[in-house]
Design an enzyme around this catalytic site. Sequence first.
Site: not given
Length: 191
Positions: A120-121, A166, A140, A183, A107
């Site tokens: 962010f990731d 979140y 999540i 994502f 991802y």
Amino acid sequence: QQQQQVPKPTIYIISIMKKTVVIAAAITLFAGSAGVAALSMNSDTRRAFVQKAGLSVVGGGASLLASPAIATAADEYKTSASGLKYKITREGKGAKPNQGDLVKTQYTGWLDDFESEKQFDSSRDRGRPFSFNVGRGQVIKGWDEAFLDMAVGERRNIIIPPALGYGDRGAGGIIPGGATLYFDVELLAIK
């Protein structure tokens, strides 16, 4: 010499008649000169145009006003009952996981939009896939929902609203409260 920029056309819906919509497009060409184009549409063409352009009804249907909206990438997305949006970018040919199965994934996640500067990731950037038990609340809600519906080998772009991400609390000082998450996810295997 300086080149003049040509502004983008603005479309205004002027009136709706029983079966015809007259659309006038005011197009400013160069330094104040303008041209106007008009066209008529039958009801089927009008319906398709209104849906594609993202127009909204104003004044109880008597008239429509269009912002210079055009179809966006989000128009290609399907929306689940929970509000999760997704677009399959590569079909999978394998099995779908069952609740509790251990899945191996890749991802990349962003704030604001796909490919934005606010990544962010990313398991891809780390060179290490991420595994979790799907449908067990280890991730999540938007991830559980998306991966339970994917086939092995499938890749999707998913847009996760705050309620499936979140929420108002955010996460780790990186993801603000109320954030929509973007994502690019891939289901590599079911272990």
